[in-house]
Motif scaffolding. Structure first.
Motif, short mmCIF file in Angstrom:
data_model
loop_
_atom_site.label_atom_id
_atom_site.label_comp_id
_atom_site.label_asym_id
_atom_site.label_seq_id
_atom_site.Cartn_x
_atom_site.Cartn_y
_atom_site.Cartn_z
N UNK A 279 -18.28 1.03 8.17
CA UNK A 279 -18.85 -0.44 6.65
C UNK A 279 -18.13 -1.52 6.61
N UNK A 280 -19.28 -2.31 6.52
CA UNK A 280 -17.49 -3.47 5.63
C UNK A 280 -18.67 -3.84 4.57
N UNK A 310 -7.62 0.45 5.20
CA UNK A 310 -8.07 -1.29 5.13
C UNK A 310 -9.42 -1.44 5.00
N UNK A 311 -10.07 -0.29 4.83
CA UNK A 311 -11.19 -0.25 3.79
C UNK A 311 -11.47 -0.77 2.95
N UNK A 312 -10.32 0.04 2.40
CA UNK A 312 -9.93 0.08 0.64
C UNK A 312 -9.80 -1.75 0.34
N UNK A 313 -8.81 -2.12 1.45
CA UNK A 313 -8.41 -3.47 0.85
C UNK A 313 -10.47 -4.02 0.79
N UNK A 314 -11.04 -3.41 1.78
CA UNK A 314 -11.96 -4.80 1.90
C UNK A 314 -12.92 -4.43 0.41
N UNK A 320 -17.48 -6.26 -5.73
CA UNK A 320 -18.00 -5.42 -6.23
C UNK A 320 -18.46 -5.11 -7.03
N UNK A 321 -17.06 -4.62 -8.00
CA UNK A 321 -16.52 -3.55 -9.20
C UNK A 321 -16.39 -4.51 -9.99
N UNK A 322 -16.74 -4.20 -11.83
CA UNK A 322 -16.10 -5.20 -12.43
C UNK A 322 -14.59 -4.42 -13.36
N UNK A 323 -14.36 -2.68 -13.13
CA UNK A 323 -13.41 -3.00 -13.28
C UNK A 323 -12.67 -1.54 -12.74
N UNK A 324 -11.60 -1.09 -11.86
CA UNK A 324 -11.13 0.02 -11.30
C UNK A 324 -10.35 0.94 -12.17
N UNK A 325 -10.29 2.14 -12.20
CA UNK A 325 -9.15 3.28 -13.04
C UNK A 325 -8.50 4.63 -11.46
N UNK A 340 -3.65 -4.00 -5.80
CA UNK A 340 -4.87 -4.75 -6.35
C UNK A 340 -3.30 -6.40 -6.77
N UNK A 341 -2.01 -5.85 -7.28
CA UNK A 341 -1.09 -6.71 -7.07
C UNK A 341 -1.03 -7.71 -5.54
N UNK A 342 -1.32 -7.53 -4.74
CA UNK A 342 -1.48 -8.29 -3.24
C UNK A 342 -2.42 -9.15 -3.89
N UNK A 343 -3.49 -9.49 -4.59
CA UNK A 343 -4.28 -9.80 -4.00
C UNK A 343 -4.87 -10.70 -5.34
#
Length: 408
Positions: A279-280, A310-314, A320-325, A340-343
């Motif tokens: 999936x892309x 790698x897919x998670x980085x995409x 696409x999501x406004x927040x992450x837990x 997340x820090x990386x980006x």
């Protein structure tokens, strides 16, 4: 007289509909055709019917093979065909008009295209045209079309194809027991890039008369079909096709896949993980990756689906999501946060989740730590699990929350 169209008809136990099918083909006003009939090991009276028609019309070329499936039968037809163009007909279907093949051939030649076709209309089991139509198999206007603006993957029998073009590009049906035709259609359309569309119905497709019980091979080949088209649509940046492949896999075959897994189809588990990793997320149209992976997790895997880093980085880059837990306060959770820090988007992390807490903990990596019940259940948020906190997925499924399981 040169053969303008070779009509390839694979047959397997279709005595009830075969005469109607052959009458439809042989009554075409385009007379210089050949009809290549491949009996795929039928055990009913299909062979007798075929021999009777061959005795009356020398345009029929009759071949027999042990039951190997429609893909191999069609490929045999392609390899022996003499026509300028190829048409495919299933032995329980028919053409809407006696002029269907002539109209497609004339428009293909006059517009110098290698593919020409029209709309597909569905019939009842008794052969009566249905009132409704499938918009995905219907053209609203005639003319040259770019495939990137259509991105269909169904209804391959409503088109004719240049045999020279198929041979030059070595396009054949994959050796699948189910799902071979969507792969064929997408490959040939992507290769051709343009085709000529007709608004008229060029194929009648019968529905409601078959009951399928898929074996492991057919189930797995169906998943391979969608994987192939996911990979093609990813490479060609075809958003609608990429999204539609996932929807079809997720919605249409849900019950078949679940049953197959429960019966011990081990290979299917591996194939579904491959699907998830094809999936892309940047190509999905209003169809979130988490929403896809949850049903794969619940219904297909009967366990969970893991996505690679790698897919998670995409997913993270897609916004696409406004927040992450992030579930847990473990070393795996810390490595997840580092992405997340990386980006430079660590502000998207709303906090960490620890279900053993009854109240909010102070913090972890500068972010608050919550009990799950204290988290916001906004559908624009996604929960990130790792393989060490999978017990949380039952609650997430119950609340219909989006989540992914990260291989970390």
């Amino acid at each position: 007289m040169s053969v303008k169209i070779s009509v390839i008809v694979p047959i397997y136990n279709r005595e009830k509909y075969l005469k109607e099918c052959l009458d439809s083909v042989l009554s075409q006003t385009l007379k210089n055709i050949e009809v290549i009939c491949i009996n795929d090991g039928s055990t009913d009276n299909s062979q007798k019917i075929l021999e009777g028609y061959q005795g009356k019309d020398n345009r029929i070329r009759l071949f027999y093979q042990e039951n190997q499936g429609a893909a191999k039968a069609r490929n045999i037809g392609l390899n022996i065909a003499k026509g300028e163009f190829i048409a495919f007909m299933d032995s329980d279907d028919k053409y809407p008009s006696n002029n269907t093949l002539k109209n497609m051939y004339d428009n293909a030649v006059n517009n110098n295209v290698v593919i020409c076709g029209g709309s597909m209309h569905f019939l009842t089991a008794d052969g009566v045209p249905r009132n409704n139509r499938d918009e995905l198999n219907y053209f609203k206007q005639s003319g040259l079309m770019e495939y990137k603006n259509v991105q269909c993957n169904g209804g391959f029998t409503r088109f004719i194809y240049s045999l020279d073009f198929l041979n030059l590009n070595n396009i054949r049906f994959p050796d699948y027991q189910w799902g071979e035709d969507p792969v064929f259609l997408v490959k040939v359309m992507v290769c051709a890039k343009v085709f000529y569309a007709l608004t008229e119905n060029t194929y009648y497709y019968r529905k409601g008369h078959n009951y399928y019980e898929f074996d492991f091979q057919q189930i797995n080949d169906a998943v391979r079909c969608w994987t192939d088209n996911l990979m093609i649509s990813k490479a060609e940046k075809l958003k609608f096709l990429h999204t539609n492949c996932l929807k079809e896999l997720n919605e249409i075959l849900k019950l078949h896949l679940l049953s197959s897994l429960q019966q011990g189809n081990v290979e299917l588990r591996e194939l579904l993980v491959k699907v998830a990793n094809c999936v892309d997320v940047d190509l999905l149209i209003d169809y979130k990756l988490g929403i896809l992976l949850n049903p794969i997790s619940d219904y297909f895997m009967s366990d969970y689906t893991i996505i690679e880093i790698s897919k998670f980085r995409e997913l993270v880059k897609s916004n696409r999501y406004s927040g992450y837990y992030i579930y847990s306060t473990s070393r795996a959770a810390e490595k997840t946060y580092d992405i997340f820090v990386e980006y430079n988007i660590e502000e998207k992390v709303l906090g960490f989740v620890d279900d053993e807490l009854e109240l909010q903990h102070n913090s972890f990596l500068g972010k608050p730590v919550f009990n799950y019940n204290m988290c916001s259940h906004n559908k624009d948020y996604i929960f990130i699990l790792n393989r060490f906190c999978l017990e949380a997925k039952d609650k997430l499924n119950q609340d219909k929350m989006c989540y992914v399981v990260l291989n970390i």
